[in-house]
Scaffold this active site. Structure first.
Site, short mmCIF file in Angstrom:
data_model
loop_
_atom_site.label_atom_id
_atom_site.label_comp_id
_atom_site.label_asym_id
_atom_site.label_seq_id
_atom_site.Cartn_x
_atom_site.Cartn_y
_atom_site.Cartn_z
N HIS A 1 14.77 -4.27 21.44
CA HIS A 1 15.07 -5.52 20.75
C HIS A 1 14.59 -6.80 21.45
O HIS A 1 13.81 -7.58 20.92
CB HIS A 1 16.59 -5.66 20.55
CG HIS A 1 17.24 -4.47 19.93
ND1 HIS A 1 17.23 -4.25 18.57
CD2 HIS A 1 17.95 -3.45 20.47
CE1 HIS A 1 17.91 -3.14 18.29
NE2 HIS A 1 18.36 -2.64 19.44
C1 BDR Z 1 21.21 -6.53 20.72
O1 BDR Z 1 22.48 -6.11 21.20
C2 BDR Z 1 22.38 -5.67 22.52
O2 BDR Z 1 22.98 -4.43 22.66
C3 BDR Z 1 20.91 -5.64 22.88
O3 BDR Z 1 20.74 -6.07 24.23
C4 BDR Z 1 20.29 -6.63 21.92
O4 BDR Z 1 20.31 -7.94 22.42
C5 BDR Z 1 20.74 -5.55 19.65
O5 BDR Z 1 21.65 -5.53 18.60
#
Ligand code: BDR
Ligand code: CA
Length: 312
Positions: A242
């Site tokens: 992400h």
């Molecule tokens: C987001 O949530 C976190 O777990 C990850 O680092 C990312 O920023 C994805 O939904």
């Protein structure tokens, strides 16, 4: 080329660590500081993890500040089920040699926005938006000094990942997200719709490890831990990476596509708390407040990521 000045607000998290590495490896960017927020794991761990990542990169010159330990109005929700107990499971961890800065993250962001020329500092938000919302609540005048906020958060066509309709970063602190999306600052949003197209396939992780330098090998270990949860959930080869999409956007926006939309945050409903309501089809007539990204050339993304982390 004058590098673009950024502050990384983050809750590391293996994918946050990947974003920090990509930023530190890229001459187009100058990382003024890293500000930690509670999210994936509690604040003490996210702040420590940020220091660990800078040290692995040989960049302990970058200061790390701790910020909010809890969302504005709610109890903290964490994601150890995804990231492991430490937030950075998958690599051997240690106490960073450089201690945390004594100042608070929120003060650091305010001071930096005041001291740097107007509209030259970009805020990269990789976790819940608590720190940034607190900045805007405390000193509304600094909003106009922000060049851009690029954030990982939300999901629209793709739905949610922590509830059926909410993505984790927005769900943890929906009131903070609401403040940020209403702030008037220019926003670029990297929702699940794009991050789910950036998969850490086995072949890509192998290529990364083959770089052989410490950050690449450490990141390969972290990704192998991190992806197991989403591989099981989505049945894919690799999991979504992400947060580095935020940094890749600043380096090579041409690999992404999206459109300007009105985005509002659900803060009331128990059922859909933290949902990002994106007016993709312009049915409301409400003003556009974010550029919402939904597509990416994932080969180009991983070519960039692997090559850059290999430079560290
Ligand atoms: C987001 O949530 C976190 O777990 C990850 O680092 C990312 O920023 C994805 O939904
Ligand atoms: Ca994150």
């Amino acid at each position: 080329m004058t590098p673009r000045k950024i502050i990384i607000d983050t809750d590391p998290g293996q994918d946050d660590a990947a974003a920090i590495m990509l930023a530190l490896a890229s001459p187009e960017l100058e990382v003024l500081g890293i500000t930690a927020v509670a999210g994936n794991v509690p604040l003490a761990l996210t702040a420590r993890n940020a220091g660990i990542v800078t040290e692995i990169c040989g960049r302990s010159d970058v200061p790390v500040f701790a910020g909010a330990s809890a969302p504005l109005k709610r109890k903290l929700v964490t994601a150890e089920h995804v990231h492991g107990k430490t937030g950075l499971d998958g690599v051997e961890l240690f106490e960073p040699a450089r201690p945390l800065e004594t100042g608070n993250a929120v003060d650091f962001i305010i001071e930096t926005l005041r001291n740097e020329p107007e509209r030259t500092v970009t805020l990269c938000a990789l976790g819940p938006l608590t720190n940034i919302a607190t900045v805007f609540e405390r000193v509304p005048g600094v909003v106009a000094r922000v060049k851009e906020i690029v954030l990982m958060g939300g999901g629209f066509f793709e739905g949610g990942n922590i509830t059926p309709s909410a993505e984790f970063n927005i769900y943890v602190d929906p009131e903070a997200a609401d403040i940020v999306f209403r702030s008037g600052a220019p926003i670029t949003m990297m929702p699940l719709d794009v991050t789910h197209k950036v998969l850490t396939t086995r072949a890509r992780v192998q290529r990364l490890r083959a770089n052989g330098n410490r950050p690449s090998v450490a990141m390969a270990g972290m990704l192998e831990f991190f992806e197991r949860f989403d591989e099981q959930k989505y049945g894919t080869d690799g999991g979504p990476l992400h947060d580095p999409t935020v940094i890749a956007w600043l380096i090579d926006p041409g690999m992404f596509g999206g459109r300007d939309c009105n985005v509002r945050i659900e803060t009331g409903s128990e059922l859909t708390l933290g949902a990002t309501v994106v007016d993709w089809w312009k049915v409301t007539g409400l003003p556009e407040n974010a550029f919402v990204v939904d597509s990416v050339d994932s080969e180009r993304f991983f070519d960039l990521f692997i090559e850059r982390v290999g430079r560290l």
